[in-house]
Design a protein around this motif. Structure first.
Motif, PDB file in Angstrom:
ATOM      1  N   ILE A 265      11.598  33.701   2.696  1.00 10.10           N
ATOM      2  CA  ILE A 265      10.564  32.673   2.601  1.00 10.10           C
ATOM      3  C   ILE A 265      10.597  31.858   3.884  1.00 10.10           C
ATOM      4  N   SER A 266       9.562  32.010   4.688  1.00 15.63           N
ATOM      5  CA  SER A 266       9.499  31.358   5.996  1.00 15.63           C
ATOM      6  C   SER A 266       8.044  31.128   6.365  1.00 15.63           C
ATOM      7  N   ALA A 267       7.827  30.153   7.237  1.00 15.47           N
ATOM      8  CA  ALA A 267       6.463  29.760   7.603  1.00 15.47           C
ATOM      9  C   ALA A 267       6.299  29.722   9.112  1.00 15.47           C
ATOM     10  N   ALA A 268       5.130  30.134   9.570  1.00 12.02           N
ATOM     11  CA  ALA A 268       4.768  30.079  10.992  1.00 12.02           C
ATOM     12  C   ALA A 268       3.827  28.907  11.237  1.00 12.02           C
ATOM     13  N   LEU A 269       3.622  28.602  12.508  1.00 12.43           N
ATOM     14  CA  LEU A 269       2.621  27.612  12.907  1.00 12.43           C
ATOM     15  C   LEU A 269       1.266  28.282  13.078  1.00 12.43           C
ATOM     16  N   LYS A 270       0.206  27.559  12.759  1.00  9.69           N
ATOM     17  CA  LYS A 270      -1.122  28.101  13.003  1.00  9.69           C
ATOM     18  C   LYS A 270      -2.104  26.967  13.264  1.00  9.69           C
ATOM     19  N   ALA A 271      -3.245  27.321  13.847  1.00  4.68           N
ATOM     20  CA  ALA A 271      -4.340  26.355  14.039  1.00  4.68           C
ATOM     21  C   ALA A 271      -5.628  27.110  14.312  1.00  4.68           C
ATOM     22  N   ASN A 272      -6.715  26.597  13.773  1.00  6.36           N
ATOM     23  CA  ASN A 272      -8.041  27.113  14.107  1.00  6.36           C
ATOM     24  C   ASN A 272      -8.526  26.454  15.387  1.00  6.36           C
ATOM     25  N   PHE A 273      -9.237  27.217  16.219  1.00  8.10           N
ATOM     26  CA  PHE A 273      -9.755  26.694  17.485  1.00  8.10           C
ATOM     27  C   PHE A 273     -11.247  26.397  17.369  1.00  8.10           C
ATOM     28  N   PRO A 274     -11.639  25.142  17.587  1.00 15.07           N
ATOM     29  CA  PRO A 274     -13.066  24.814  17.629  1.00 15.07           C
ATOM     30  C   PRO A 274     -13.677  25.292  18.948  1.00 15.07           C
ATOM     31  N   LYS A 275     -14.962  25.256  19.051  1.00 13.30           N
ATOM     32  CA  LYS A 275     -15.629  25.690  20.278  1.00 13.30           C
ATOM     33  C   LYS A 275     -15.524  24.652  21.378  1.00 13.30           C
ATOM     34  N   GLU A 276     -15.455  23.381  20.997  1.00 19.77           N
ATOM     35  CA  GLU A 276     -15.500  22.296  21.985  1.00 19.77           C
ATOM     36  C   GLU A 276     -14.236  22.307  22.857  1.00 19.77           C
ATOM     37  N   PRO A 277     -14.353  22.428  24.190  1.00 17.84           N
ATOM     38  CA  PRO A 277     -13.199  22.598  25.090  1.00 17.84           C
ATOM     39  C   PRO A 277     -12.155  21.497  24.968  1.00 17.84           C
ATOM     40  N   ARG A 278     -12.568  20.245  24.801  1.00 23.35           N
ATOM     41  CA  ARG A 278     -11.595  19.148  24.742  1.00 23.35           C
ATOM     42  C   ARG A 278     -10.719  19.275  23.508  1.00 23.35           C
ATOM     43  N   LYS A 279     -11.316  19.640  22.393  1.00 26.95           N
ATOM     44  CA  LYS A 279     -10.551  19.791  21.156  1.00 26.95           C
ATOM     45  C   LYS A 279      -9.617  21.001  21.239  1.00 26.95           C
ATOM     46  N   ARG A 280     -10.097  22.072  21.889  1.00 25.55           N
ATOM     47  CA  ARG A 280      -9.233  23.248  22.081  1.00 25.55           C
ATOM     48  C   ARG A 280      -8.007  22.869  22.909  1.00 25.55           C
ATOM     49  N   LYS A 281      -8.229  22.037  23.916  1.00 23.61           N
ATOM     50  CA  LYS A 281      -7.135  21.611  24.791  1.00 23.61           C
ATOM     51  C   LYS A 281      -6.092  20.823  23.990  1.00 23.61           C
ATOM     52  N   LEU A 282      -6.548  19.958  23.103  1.00 28.51           N
ATOM     53  CA  LEU A 282      -5.621  19.172  22.290  1.00 28.51           C
ATOM     54  C   LEU A 282      -4.760  20.073  21.403  1.00 28.51           C
ATOM     55  N   ILE A 283      -5.349  21.141  20.894  1.00 31.09           N
ATOM     56  CA  ILE A 283      -4.593  22.051  20.042  1.00 31.09           C
ATOM     57  C   ILE A 283      -3.551  22.819  20.849  1.00 31.09           C
ATOM     58  N   VAL A 338       8.959  27.106  10.901  1.00 31.54           N
ATOM     59  CA  VAL A 338       8.897  25.678  10.581  1.00 31.54           C
ATOM     60  C   VAL A 338       9.260  25.469   9.115  1.00 31.54           C
ATOM     61  N   PRO A 339       9.634  24.249   8.732  1.00 31.61           N
ATOM     62  CA  PRO A 339      10.002  23.981   7.333  1.00 31.61           C
ATOM     63  C   PRO A 339       8.926  24.437   6.352  1.00 31.61           C
ATOM     64  N   VAL A 340       9.352  25.068   5.270  1.00 34.07           N
ATOM     65  CA  VAL A 340       8.390  25.669   4.347  1.00 34.07           C
ATOM     66  C   VAL A 340       7.723  24.650   3.453  1.00 34.07           C
ATOM     67  N   PHE A 341       8.317  23.460   3.302  1.00 32.54           N
ATOM     68  CA  PHE A 341       7.769  22.480   2.355  1.00 32.54           C
ATOM     69  C   PHE A 341       6.666  21.622   2.971  1.00 32.54           C
ATOM     70  N   LEU A 342       6.371  21.823   4.262  1.00 34.67           N
ATOM     71  CA  LEU A 342       5.292  21.095   4.920  1.00 34.67           C
ATOM     72  C   LEU A 342       4.145  22.045   5.233  1.00 34.67           C
ATOM     73  N   SER A 343       2.931  21.568   5.063  1.00 33.74           N
ATOM     74  CA  SER A 343       1.761  22.412   5.347  1.00 33.74           C
ATOM     75  C   SER A 343       1.013  21.960   6.597  1.00 33.74           C
ATOM     76  N   GLU A 344       1.267  20.731   7.061  1.00 36.86           N
ATOM     77  CA  GLU A 344       0.544  20.211   8.229  1.00 36.86           C
ATOM     78  C   GLU A 344       1.505  19.578   9.225  1.00 36.86           C
ATOM     79  N   TYR A 345       1.193  19.778  10.500  1.00 42.99           N
ATOM     80  CA  TYR A 345       1.972  19.219  11.606  1.00 42.99           C
ATOM     81  C   TYR A 345       0.993  18.567  12.581  1.00 42.99           C
ATOM     82  N   GLU A 346       0.409  17.449  12.124  1.00 46.39           N
ATOM     83  CA  GLU A 346      -0.635  16.746  12.876  1.00 46.39           C
ATOM     84  C   GLU A 346      -1.811  17.683  13.132  1.00 46.39           C
ATOM     85  N   LEU A 347      -2.038  18.119  14.384  1.00 43.31           N
ATOM     86  CA  LEU A 347      -3.188  18.982  14.659  1.00 43.31           C
ATOM     87  C   LEU A 347      -2.955  20.423  14.220  1.00 43.31           C
TER      88      LEU A 347
END
Length: 406
Positions: A265-283, A338-347
């Motif tokens: 039982i283990s978890a990876a990091l993930k994120a969806n990328f928006p089209k807007e370049p500034r938001k992509r940069k933040l991710i 990453v810890p399995v009991f958390l689902s979000e890591y800010e962005l």
């Protein structure tokens, strides 16, 4: 601890150490506290990880007896072992060397045989025991399909030597032990389908011939021996990284009558990328906070057409993030346990939903007796995510236990 007829524990590769005494000190420091909180009145199972050096040292009569006495005094038992990392796993750069020595080497073979001997002695009667291991080798070490094929053949023959030992143990003691192959990004076996293809194209043919020639078994009996003793280590993080369909994989395994040795039982990091370049940069900047030099953190990107783009390590993905040809990426998944009991890591998010899906499939139909939480990156997490180790272990196991019993 036993949860709905499955043994739940955590993998002790979370604790640093190379020699047996370092391993044992970490077990004595942490495990009694965890057991007291989670299983005070019942036996507590251990997912034991020991290095090659420690596997030699534990064979001494003094160390073996001391450990046996400690397990008995603390009402603990061993049901699974992690035989993937061979040496030190925390205080030096590991990266792709986690695969070294690989399954083409007799060093890997003999290390695994020592672990089998240890587990066979400690495993309680009436319980099967498993040892998870490398997916044969690291694929980027092989530059051609021919060298990859040769390595796969050699590795498979060495694994069959292990199966023979497991077959002999079952014959004399009736204990069932299994080697659990763990596909992971950039492993020679990287996905569930690659594991299945290897099973049928290499393991079964080579194993059949071996057991027919040496033990005069017919094909059906030889296949039964192989399927009893070579199983899949289903690391949820690794399957999630490849965007694999858990339900489909379970169906394929059942159709082929190939068993799951354990769920990690283990978890990876993930994120969806928006089209807007500034938001992509933040991710991408948020991912960069997890760039550290100890472990490989492969990134697997999915594009807007559903294609997969693989990166050797997080720095490679970060360097490619602004390239015009990579702006079709709609999601990144990064190999960082990453810890399995958390689902979000800010962005960012975790692949916790994949864990919940796998646990639901297990509750629907019991698929293995071994469930092991494997978050080994506590010492390299960003500071704001670090908690005292004992509390982190307890929180992870509590979360998984509660999900299993819902």
């Amino acid at each position: 601890m036993l949860v709905d007829s499955a043994h739940l524990s955590y993998c002790t590769n979370i604790h640093a150490g190379d020699g047996w005494q370092e391993h044992f000190d970490a077990l004595k420091t942490n495990l009694p506290k965890v057991k007291q909180r989670l299983s005070p009145d019942r036996a507590f199972g251990i997912g034991l990880r020991i290095s090659n050096r420690a596997s030699h040292e534990l064979q001494s009569e003094e160390n073996f007896q001391e450990f046996t006495n400690w397990l008995d005094a603390n009402d603990m038992y061993i049901f699974t072992m992690n035989g993937f990392p061979y040496g030190e796993f925390h205080h030096e750069e590991v990266k792709e060397n986690v695969h070294s020595p690989d399954w083409t080497s007799t060093d890997r073979l003999f290390y695994t045989l020592r672990l089998i001997g240890i587990l066979a002695k400690f495993l309680p009667d009436g319980m099967d025991g498993g040892i998870s291991t490398s997916p044969l080798s690291y694929r980027r070490w092989f530059k051609t399909e021919e060298t990859k094929k040769i390595a796969t053949q050699v590795a498979t023959r060495n694994i069959i030597e292990v199966v023979e030992q497991l077959y002999r143990i079952k014959h004399v003691s009736d204990k069932i032990l299994h080697l659990d192959i763990e596909p992971e990004p950039d492993g020679l076996l990287e996905t569930g389908d690659e594991f299945l293809n290897w099973y049928h194209e290499y393991l079964i043919p080579i194993g059949r011939q071996h057991f027919q020639n040496k033990f005069n078994l017919d094909e059906d009996k030889a296949d039964e021996v192989i399927k009893t003793h070579v199983r899949l280590c289903y690391d949820v993080c690794h399957f999630a990284l490849g965007y694999e369909d858990h339900e489909e994989m379970m169906r394929k395994l059942e159709a082929e009558q190939i068993l799951i040795g354990k769920f990690q039982i283990s978890a990876a990091l993930k994120a969806n990328f928006p089209k807007e370049p500034r938001k992509r940069k933040l991710i991408t900047q948020a991912f960069a906070e997890f760039d550290e030099p100890t472990y490989l953190h492969q990134v697997i990107a999915q594009t807007d057409t559903g294609k997969i783009r693989r990166y050797k390590d997080l720095p490679d993905a970060l360097a490619d993030a602004d390239h015009p040809d990579t702006q079709d990426a709609t999601e990144w998944r990064a190999h960082f346990h990453v810890p399995v009991f958390l689902s979000e890591y800010e962005l960012l998010e975790s692949t916790q939903q994949d864990i919940l899906k796998v646990l639901d499939l297990h509750k629907e139909k019991r698929r293995t007796a071994h469930i092991e939480v494997e978050t080994y990156t506590w010492n390299v997490l960003p500071k704001d995510l670090k908690l005292p180790l004992e509390n982190s272990i307890i929180r992870e196991l509590t979360w998984v236990r509660d999900e299993l019993t819902k």
